[in-house]
Design a protein around this motif. Structure first.
Motif, mmCIF file in Angstrom:
data_model
loop_
_atom_site.group_PDB
_atom_site.id
_atom_site.type_symbol
_atom_site.label_atom_id
_atom_site.label_comp_id
_atom_site.label_asym_id
_atom_site.label_seq_id
_atom_site.Cartn_x
_atom_site.Cartn_y
_atom_site.Cartn_z
ATOM 1 N N ARG A 52 0.672 -1.181 0.068
ATOM 2 C CA ARG A 52 0.025 0.073 0.020
ATOM 3 C C ARG A 52 0.928 1.285 0.012
ATOM 4 O O ARG A 52 0.537 2.232 -0.576
ATOM 5 N N ASP A 84 -3.802 -4.516 -8.404
ATOM 6 C CA ASP A 84 -3.888 -5.701 -7.768
ATOM 7 C C ASP A 84 -4.173 -6.721 -8.516
ATOM 8 O O ASP A 84 -3.540 -7.795 -8.633
ATOM 9 N N THR A 105 -9.357 -1.502 -5.202
ATOM 10 C CA THR A 105 -7.850 -1.334 -4.780
ATOM 11 C C THR A 105 -7.181 -0.270 -5.286
ATOM 12 O O THR A 105 -6.750 0.553 -4.499
ATOM 13 N N TRP A 142 -8.361 3.216 -4.210
ATOM 14 C CA TRP A 142 -7.930 3.368 -2.891
ATOM 15 C C TRP A 142 -6.432 3.772 -2.817
ATOM 16 O O TRP A 142 -6.117 4.584 -1.962
ATOM 17 N N ASP A 143 -5.810 3.113 -3.610
ATOM 18 C CA ASP A 143 -4.220 3.306 -3.562
ATOM 19 C C ASP A 143 -3.904 4.810 -3.962
ATOM 20 O O ASP A 143 -3.027 5.565 -3.696
ATOM 21 N N LEU A 190 -7.605 -4.340 2.356
ATOM 22 C CA LEU A 190 -6.603 -3.907 1.212
ATOM 23 C C LEU A 190 -5.360 -4.986 1.727
ATOM 24 O O LEU A 190 -4.217 -4.429 1.182
ATOM 25 N N LYS A 200 -3.015 -8.404 1.415
ATOM 26 C CA LYS A 200 -2.831 -9.286 0.059
ATOM 27 C C LYS A 200 -1.667 -10.286 0.435
ATOM 28 O O LYS A 200 -0.801 -9.771 1.548
#
Lengths: 182, 254
Positions: free
Chosen positions: A37, A101, A119, A122-123, B12, B14
């Motif tokens: 992240r 991702d 994702t 949000w990144d 989020l 992984k």
């Protein structure tokens, strides 16, 4: 969590080589998730995760038994990881670092932009926070560290870390809502 | 809203790629990697970690990768020899000398380390008795201990324990059987039959009547001696009584 950490540091102090694989297995996914992240690049996140654990092992080799026993493992591990993330940012590649991702060839950039809950979106928002805010939000809510551990990892006072998390979340919320207005 | 953002963030996560675990274990030296390389008489499994070579086993001794891994639990992953190590290893196999090849003996005791390091000094094509190593490492009484330390040599061939023979000069035993020991010595230009024939005649040293120096028979200086000047001795005291002194290169021990 606390008792598990104590059991692990006890085992590491007793026989580092025998216990270290447990440390890797129990920490690698959360390290990878948090680093991913922050750096937003799969291969770099894997490299930093590995390097963090290898450096941790080398450091533990040189520590006295009681230093290992009393070590606050997660704050310490993330000190190493955040340093590596910072070094990477310093030697930043000129290439775009944002890798989604899930590689989905059916979705073009437009679909990606519309998918506000993905994702990648949000990144993008996390990338708009200040460095300390992003690190604090990721460590608190993606990785699940305590404020005290984040303070240990980042070298910032606990109060400041709390403010970083709150401001960071606030900013994420505003960014999310602003996109809905468009 | 903050509530949901927090929930989203928690999602989020992984899983780390599966390669991470192995790379960490290899990077810390907790796992060795291994590869098959050409050896002097047959291919060999060679394992290494960042500190150096840890294991060497002829392929005929091991069935397959799974068998090798079960005998050497630290060697858990097939890998590619780092190029610097590969070139040092090539050179060692060409010259028959360990030379610059790093070896990791860190799991062994000090005595065994000393024995193996001394053994690695024996030049290719030469042999020394167990007692020579014992004397050289300052422990002349520890002949049997030297034998058992060499019998547990984790890096045979590269650390040439096949060049160490019985005190009487006979070839003696080898972890992978006496025939492989004879084959290895033959590959270095020695003749096992001549060696054993000398042992049967109790010849332990040879000297030159021109220099009045005595050596182990396979010492490179002994081998230069012309046949008509060659003198045989059954012991160092016999040689010294005849007015000979010990060679400073092979340093024959009593």
């Amino acid at each position: 969590m606390e008792t598990a950490q104590l059991a692990l540091t006890g085992a590491l102090a007793e026989d580092l080589d025998a216990a270290f694989p447990d440390l890797v297995r129990s920490r690698q996914d959360r390290l990878y998730s948090g680093v991913l992240r922050i750096v937003r690049h799969h291969a770099d996140a894997a490299d930093i995760t590995q390097e963090t654990l290898i450096r941790a092992y080398r450091a533990l080799r040189g520590y006295e038994t009681n230093r290992i026993q009393t070590l606050r493992l997660d704050g310490w591990l993330w000190t190493i990881a955040l340093n590596l993330c910072r070094n990477r940012a310093r030697n930043a590649h000129p290439l775009p670092s944002n890798v989604p991702d899930t590689q989905d060839p059916g979705r073009g950039p437009e679909a990606e932009a519309i998918d506000r809950t993905g994702t990648a979106a949000w990144d993008e928002r996390l990338a708009k926070l200040t460095g300390p805010q992003r690190n604090a939000v990721v460590l608190r809510h993606v990785v699940g560290l305590s404020y005290r551990e984040i303070s240990e990892a980042s070298g910032r006072p606990t109060g400041t870390v709390k403010a970083d998390v709150h401001r960071g979340l606030d900013r994420l919320k505003k960014l999310f809502e602003a996109e809905a207005m468009r | 809203m903050n509530e949901t953002i927090e929930t989203v963030l928690q999602g989020l996560t992984k899983k780390a790629p599966t390669s991470v675990y192995g790379n960490v274990m290899v990077g810390t030296g907790l796992w060795d990697e291994y590869a098959i390389v050409d050896g002097p008489i047959e291919s060999m499994y060679v394992a290494w970690n960042p500190r150096g070579i840890t294991t060497c086993v002829p392929v005929s001794i091991v069935g397959d990768d799974a068998d090798f891994e079960s005998r050497h639990p630290r060697s858990s992953r097939r890998g590619q020899l780092p190029s610097a190590l590969a070139s040092k290893l090539d050179r060692a196999l060409d010259t028959g000398r360990l030379g610059a090849v790093p070896v990791d003996l860190s799991s062994l005791g000090d005595f065994q380390k000393a024995v193996l390091r001394k053994c690695a000094e024996i030049p290719p094509g030469e042999i020394r008795p167990y007692g020579w190593i014992a004397t050289e490492i300052g422990n002349p009484g520890a002949v049997r201990a030297v034998g058992s330390a060499l019998g547990r040599n984790p890096i045979p061939i590269l650390i040439p324990c096949h060049r160490v023979v019985r005190t009487d000069g006979s070839i003696g035993n080898y972890a992978y059987g006496p025939q492989m020991k004879r084959d290895l010595l033959t590959s270095e230009g020695l003749d096992p039959i001549t060696i054993e024939e000398k042992a049967r005649r109790h010849v332990r040293f040879t000297g030159s009547d021109t220099t009045l120096i005595y050596c182990y028979p396979t010492c490179r200086h002994a081998r230069r001696t012309m046949e008509q000047h060659n003198v045989e001795f059954r012991s160092s005291s016999e040689a010294e009584a005849a007015g000979y002194r010990a060679c400073k290169v092979c340093r024959p021990a009593a």
